[in-house]
Design a protein around this motif. Structure first.
Motif, PDB file in Angstrom:
ATOM      1  N   GLY A 104       0.812  -1.205   0.000  1.00 19.65           N
ATOM      2  CA  GLY A 104       0.000   0.000   0.000  1.00 19.65           C
ATOM      3  C   GLY A 104       0.845   1.254   0.000  1.00 19.65           C
ATOM      4  N   LYS A 105       0.293   2.319   0.585  1.00 23.85           N
ATOM      5  CA  LYS A 105       1.008   3.588   0.701  1.00 23.85           C
ATOM      6  C   LYS A 105       1.134   3.966   2.176  1.00 23.85           C
ATOM      7  N   PRO A 106       2.147   4.745   2.535  1.00 23.32           N
ATOM      8  CA  PRO A 106       2.273   5.179   3.926  1.00 23.32           C
ATOM      9  C   PRO A 106       1.102   6.060   4.346  1.00 23.32           C
ATOM     10  N   LEU A 107       0.801   6.046   5.640  1.00 23.48           N
ATOM     11  CA  LEU A 107      -0.164   6.998   6.196  1.00 23.48           C
ATOM     12  C   LEU A 107       0.433   8.390   6.256  1.00 23.48           C
ATOM     13  N   TYR A 108       1.736   8.444   6.592  1.00 25.36           N
ATOM     14  CA  TYR A 108       2.433   9.710   6.784  1.00 25.36           C
ATOM     15  C   TYR A 108       3.852   9.619   6.249  1.00 25.36           C
ATOM     16  N   PHE A 109       4.431  10.778   6.039  1.00 22.15           N
ATOM     17  CA  PHE A 109       5.877  10.919   5.952  1.00 22.15           C
ATOM     18  C   PHE A 109       6.305  11.814   7.115  1.00 22.15           C
ATOM     19  N   ALA A 110       7.208  11.304   7.954  1.00 27.08           N
ATOM     20  CA  ALA A 110       7.815  12.146   8.985  1.00 27.08           C
ATOM     21  C   ALA A 110       8.949  12.915   8.333  1.00 27.08           C
ATOM     22  N   LYS A 111       8.862  14.219   8.365  1.00 26.91           N
ATOM     23  CA  LYS A 111       9.847  15.076   7.710  1.00 26.91           C
ATOM     24  C   LYS A 111      10.944  15.420   8.697  1.00 26.91           C
TER      25      LYS A 111
END
Length: 499
Positions: free
Chosen positions: A91-98
């Protein structure tokens, strides 16, 4: 006793019983996580590229998955940013932590539906473990503050992007939201000093019981409260009983912070990272942080002396030894594979597995082959402060002076901002140097052989570090000052003008 305090106790008991169960099976639990992670990611782009379907043993895994940093993983992250699914994890991530990278600019660390419990539940469990051990739960009925980054999120490729602390803010359990400070609106303020003043406005007359954050920024919060009220923190917040911190070694800040508070209180150390919540302090009586071996991460450890080898030695949890320094490598259910965190740790126990964070693999001084690490300078400073109990340190960093402008032998320069300076600076510097020589045989040899001269202590003006971090756009939040550098960039930014 309020409802939160009452209900926390049976939940704390349950969490600790679960903890004891996986601690007793640590090696087996880690093997199961390796197998589970590889199996779930076998059909991803990364899994196909690295022949996950052919992996059966840990030796197979090491052959298939190289150790890498963010720069080496960046190509896969960019595919996700272009909208592709099933790249590093299904799938795809829920978030990207920047977060900030040293060579790649901004880093985008994936957080998935499977990995978000690692971040949120681990923070919860750190508090509940404390409740179970101490029986103290009343702090949950008062006001709690988490000094963190903004919870406002952007979007890239339909994925929410923000600082880890801001992402975590969206997952604070509902039963704590009603006593969490600061307000959402205040937390969204980007300018740290404006935000800090607003936080003080919102908290100064509240029954604060728990305060959490990186120590230097908590100290800045305390300093401003004391300047505004003329009181110690214990008199402003009589209910304040628990300090939760992480990100840096607490020891250099301990004396000044507790002096500001005006009394001793309990504390919990945590080890969160954008890539995963690694460990937390599970007891008030034993040294070290409990490594979280049943939380979606398969850990590997590289002896620091082999880290820069063409093929570094990689160890699973059952192969580590007490007292040795290791670089931490993680594989997790966010899709990070063979990922070097850049941190170094040392095990103080293997039953259970407890660690101390000893530094950064790239933060060291080895301008002359001495390879001074963060743990060594922090131990040397702690020793000197114990010998000179009047000393309080705000912040410090160490850098090599390879070609002294005044001539003579090169040396290490210690740039320290003191809250209370030593009465005898020469004796303080001599104690620092002596302890560092005891801790690092290579440094001792260089001094004894007249390759280096004794370290030089450079006291800095008040707010030198704050002003530097402000100028770099890194004031507050989760930003930290590097303890060590192999160049002079930070040192030059901090040195008094004209020097």
């Amino acid at each position: 006793m309020g409802i939160r305090s009452i209900l926390s106790r049976p939940l704390a008991h349950y969490i600790v019983q679960q903890q004891k169960s996986w601690i007793a099976r640590s090696a087996q639990v880690q093997q199961q996580w390796r197998q589970t992670l590889v199996s779930k990611a076998a059909a991803t782009r990364f899994g196909k590229d690295h022949f996950f379907r052919d992996i059966s043993t840990y030796e197979d895994f090491k052959q298939a998955v190289p150790v890498r940093d963010y720069e080496a993983l960046k190509g896969y992250v960019e595919q996700i940013l272009q909208g592709e699914p099933d790249v590093l994890w299904p799938g795809k991530p829920l978030y990207f932590a920047k977060t900030s990278g040293t060579t790649s600019g901004t880093k985008y660390i994936p957080i998935t539906h499977d990995s978000i419990p690692n971040h949120i539940n681990s923070a919860r469990d750190a508090l509940l473990t404390y409740v179970h051990e101490t029986g103290k739960s009343q702090f949950l009925d008062q006001k709690l503050i988490f000094l963190s980054g903004s919870p406002e999120l952007d979007q890239k490729a339909g994925i929410h992007v923000g600082r880890l602390s801001g992402i975590a803010n969206h997952h604070v359990p509902g039963y704590l939201r009603t006593n969490q400070l600061p307000s959402y609106e205040t937390n969204c303020i980007e300018d740290w000093e404006t935000k800090l003043d607003r936080i003080i406005d919102e908290t100064i007359d509240q029954p604060m019981s728990l305060i959490s954050g990186i120590p230097p920024w908590v100290q800045m919060y305390f300093d401003r409260i004391m300047a505004r009220t003329g009181k110690n923190i214990k008199d402003v917040f009589p209910e304040f009983s628990l300090f939760v911190y992480g990100g840096v070694n607490f020891e250099p800040y301990r004396a000044k912070l507790f002096d500001s508070i005006g009394k001793r209180i309990d504390s919990i150390e945590t080890y969160p990272a954008s890539e995963g919540f690694i460990a937390y302090q599970d007891t008030q009586t034993e040294e070290g942080l409990l490594l979280l071996l049943d939380s979606g991460i398969f850990f590997e450890f590289i002896p620091v002396e082999t880290y820069f080898d063409a093929v570094p030695k990689r160890l699973s949890i059952e192969e580590v030894e007490v007292g040795k320094n290791y670089a931490v490598v993680i594989n997790n259910n966010a899709g990070l594979w063979g990922y070097s965190l850049g941190d170094t740790v040392k095990f103080v126990s293997t039953n259970p597995y407890r660690i101390l964070v000893t530094g950064r693999i790239k933060h060291f001084i080895s301008a002359f082959g001495e390879h001074i690490i963060g743990e060594e300078v922090e131990k040397a400073l702690k020793y000197a402060m114990e010998r000179h109990p009047e000393v309080e340190v705000v912040e410090f960093t160490v850098a090599p002076m390879v070609t002294p402008p005044e001539g003579g032998l090169p040396y290490h320069e210690w740039l320290i901002e003191f809250a209370t300076p030593p009465q005898d600076s020469e004796a303080f510097a001599a104690d620092l140097d002596r302890r560092l020589r005891e801790l690092n045989v290579y440094y001792d040899d260089l001094i004894a052989g007249s390759i280096l001269r004794r370290l030089v202590l450079t006291p800095l003006r008040t707010n030198a570090f704050i002003d530097y971090m402000r100028a770099q756009g890194k004031l507050g939040g989760q930003n930290k000052v590097p303890r060590l550098a192999n160049d002079r960039a930070l040192a030059q930014g901090l040195r008094p003008r004209g020097q």
